[in-house]
Design a protein around this motif. Structure first.
Motif, PDB file in Angstrom:
ATOM      1  N   GLU A   1      32.239 -14.947  25.626  1.00 20.74           N
ATOM      2  CA  GLU A   1      32.878 -14.539  24.395  1.00 20.74           C
ATOM      3  C   GLU A   1      33.886 -13.564  24.310  1.00 20.74           C
ATOM      4  OE1 GLU A   1      29.412 -12.922  22.357  1.00 20.74           O
ATOM      5  OE2 GLU A   1      28.524 -14.733  21.885  1.00 20.74           O
TER       6      GLU A   1
ATOM      7  N   SER B   1      34.434 -21.170  27.429  1.00 16.12           N
ATOM      8  CA  SER B   1      33.039 -21.701  27.213  1.00 16.12           C
ATOM      9  C   SER B   1      32.079 -21.144  28.602  1.00 16.12           C
ATOM     10  CB  SER B   1      32.977 -23.212  27.207  1.00 16.12           C
ATOM     11  OG  SER B   1      33.209 -23.803  28.352  1.00 16.12           O
ATOM     12  N   ALA B   2      30.886 -21.075  27.957  1.00 19.32           N
ATOM     13  CA  ALA B   2      29.931 -20.519  29.040  1.00 19.32           C
ATOM     14  C   ALA B   2      29.872 -21.319  30.271  1.00 19.32           C
ATOM     15  CB  ALA B   2      28.499 -20.339  28.338  1.00 19.32           C
TER      16      ALA B   2
ATOM     17  N   THR C   1      26.979 -15.691  28.705  1.00 24.14           N
ATOM     18  CA  THR C   1      27.144 -15.853  27.483  1.00 24.14           C
ATOM     19  C   THR C   1      28.398 -15.011  26.911  1.00 24.14           C
ATOM     20  OG1 THR C   1      25.190 -17.013  26.830  1.00 24.14           O
ATOM     21  CG2 THR C   1      26.261 -16.141  25.036  1.00 24.14           C
ATOM     22  N   GLU C   2      27.679 -13.285  27.093  1.00 25.80           N
ATOM     23  CA  GLU C   2      28.679 -12.426  26.677  1.00 25.80           C
ATOM     24  C   GLU C   2      30.107 -12.339  27.368  1.00 25.80           C
ATOM     25  OE1 GLU C   2      27.071  -8.473  26.333  1.00 25.80           O
ATOM     26  OE2 GLU C   2      24.805  -9.376  26.111  1.00 25.80           O
TER      27      GLU C   2
ATOM     28  N   SER D   1      25.824 -11.159  31.678  1.00 28.12           N
ATOM     29  CA  SER D   1      25.461 -12.436  30.883  1.00 28.12           C
ATOM     30  C   SER D   1      26.675 -13.131  30.912  1.00 28.12           C
ATOM     31  CB  SER D   1      25.192 -12.037  29.439  1.00 28.12           C
ATOM     32  OG  SER D   1      25.226 -12.989  28.764  1.00 28.12           O
TER      33      SER D   1
END
Length: 329
Positions: free
Chosen positions: A36, A41-42, A32-33, A30
Motif C-alpha cells: 500500500e 501489488s503485494a 500488505t502494508e 507486512s
C-alpha cells in the motif's frame, strides 16, 4: 578476470526498486502494508523479496503466520545497507534536478497526526497539481516517530510543531496557531468573542491526549495557576470534536478545520482564548546541516504560500530567513 565479471553480474541482479520494496517491508513488517505504501501489488513485493533471498542465498525475513514478517539479523544489516544505497541513488536524482532545474522525483513528507487530516490533503493536492513529476509519499506520525524517521532518513522533511526540537534538527516556522476553545454551538459561552481560562477550568474538559500536545494544553492552565477538570482523554481529533458536539465537555485546540461540524453532524463553536497565551508554531522539521534537494526547497516554499489560505491560522512567515537558509536556487 572471471571472478571480477561474476561480481559485476551479481551487482546487476538486483534493482533499486527491489531495494525500495525490501526497505518498505522491513519498516512495516507486512507485505500488505508495504504494498500500500509503495503503491504496487503485494505479489510484486513478495516476488522481489524472494528473488533477493535467492540471489544472495540469505534469509532476510522470518515468516510468521498472522504475525507478519520479522527481519533476521542478516535482514537488519541488508535493510540498513539498502537504505544507504537508496539515499545515494536519491542524490543522483537531486543532482539531476539541480542541473536541469526540474522539480521531480520522490518526496517523503511526515506530518504530525494532530493536524494531518486538516493540512496534508489540501497541501498535497495543490503541490501535485503544480509539480506533477514529484512522487509524493505521506506519513502520519506522532512527534517521537517523526524525529526517529528523520534521523533514519525515512522522511525528507516533516510538518510538525516547535515543541522539543532536538539540537540536530532545524525548524522553519510556517504558521503561528493561538489556542481556542471548542464548544457545542448552543453552549452558554459559545457566543462570546473570547474566553478566559478561568471561565473554562471548572467545566468538564475533553483533553486531546497526544504526546507533547497534551502537555502544551495542560501548561496553559498550569501557567495561570489553574487546574482543568479533565473527564475524558482521546488521541483522535475527530473523536474529541464529536464528544464536544454531544455536550460531554469542551476542549482546546490550535488547528481549526474549515468545517464547523463534527462527524456526527452537530455544529461546533470555536472561541479564541484571551490572556496572551503561548501559541503553537507549525513548521518544517529537517535535519540540521543537510543540503536540501530542489524538490524539498520547493515544497517549503509551497507550504509557505499554501498555508496562508487555510482557515483559522495566523501566518507570520519569515521568508527572508527561509531564503537565506535555502540559498538562492
Amino acid at each position: 578476470m572471471v571472478e571480477r565479471n561474476r561480481n559485476a553480474d551479481m551487482i546487476l541482479r538486483f534493482t533499486i526498486r527491489q531495494l525500495e520494496y525490501l526497505v518498505a517491508v522491513g519498516e512495516f513488517g507486512s507485505v500488505t502494508e508495504a504494498a500500500e505504501r509503495v503503491n504496487v501489488s503485494a505479489p510484486s513485493i513478495s516476488a522481489a523479496i524472494s528473488q533477493l533471498e535467492r540471489e544472495f542465498g540469505i534469509t532476510l525475513f522470518v515468516r510468521r503466520h498472522a504475525h507478519g514478517l520479522s527481519l533476521t539479523q542478516a535482514g537488519h544489516s541488508f535493510v540498513a545497507q539498502a537504505r544507504q544505497i537508496l539515499s545515494e541513488a536519491n542524490k543522483l536524482n537531486a543532482l539531476s534536478n539541480e542541473l536541469t532545474g526540474q522539480v521531480r522525483g520522490p518526496l517523503h513528507v511526515a506530518c504530525l497526526v494532530t493536524f494531518a487530516q486538516t493540512v496534508i490533503p489540501p497541501v498535497r493536492r495543490a503541490f501535485a497539481d503544480t509539480f506533477p513529476d514529484v512522487e509524493f509519499f505521506q506519513y502520519e506520525r506522532d512527534h517521537a516517530l517523526i524525529i526517529e524517521g528523520l534521523r533514519m532518513a525515512r522522511f525528507d522533511i516533516a510538518l510538525s510543531y516547535d515543541l522539543d526540537v532536538p539540537a540536530d534538527m532545524e525548524f522553519h516556522e510556517l504558521a503561528v496557531l493561538p489556542p481556542y476553545a471548542v464548544l457545542p454551538e448552543d453552549h452558554p459561552l459559545a457566543s462570546r468573542t473570547e474566553l478566559d481560562l478561568q471561565e473554562l477550568a471548572p467545566q468538564p474538559m475533553i483533553l486531546l491526549d497526544l504526546p507533547h500536545s497534551s502537555a502544551y494544553f495542560m501548561s496553559l492552565f498550569r501557567n495561570a495557576d489553574l487546574s482543568p477538570r479533565v473527564i475524558e482523554r482521546t488521541r483522535d481529533m475527530s473523536v474529541m470534536r464529536a464528544m464536544v458536539a454531544n455536550h460531554l465537555g469542551y476542549s482546546i485546540a490550535n488547528i481549526r478545520p474549515v468545517s464547523s461540524h463534527a462527524l456526527s453532524g452537530d455544529k461546533l463553536a470555536f472561541v479564541p482564548l484571551s490572556g496572551g497565551l503561548r501559541p503553537m508554531r507549525m513548521g518544517i522539521l529537517a535535519m540540521r546541516g543537510l543540503s536540501s534537494p530542489l524538490v524539498v526547497r520547493r515544497f517549503i516554499d509551497f507550504c509557505s504560500g499554501q498555508l496562508r489560505t487555510m482557515s483559522g491560522m495566523q501566518l507570520p512567515i519569515p521568508n527572508a530567513r527561509l531564503d537565506e537558509e535555502k540559498g538562492s536556487s
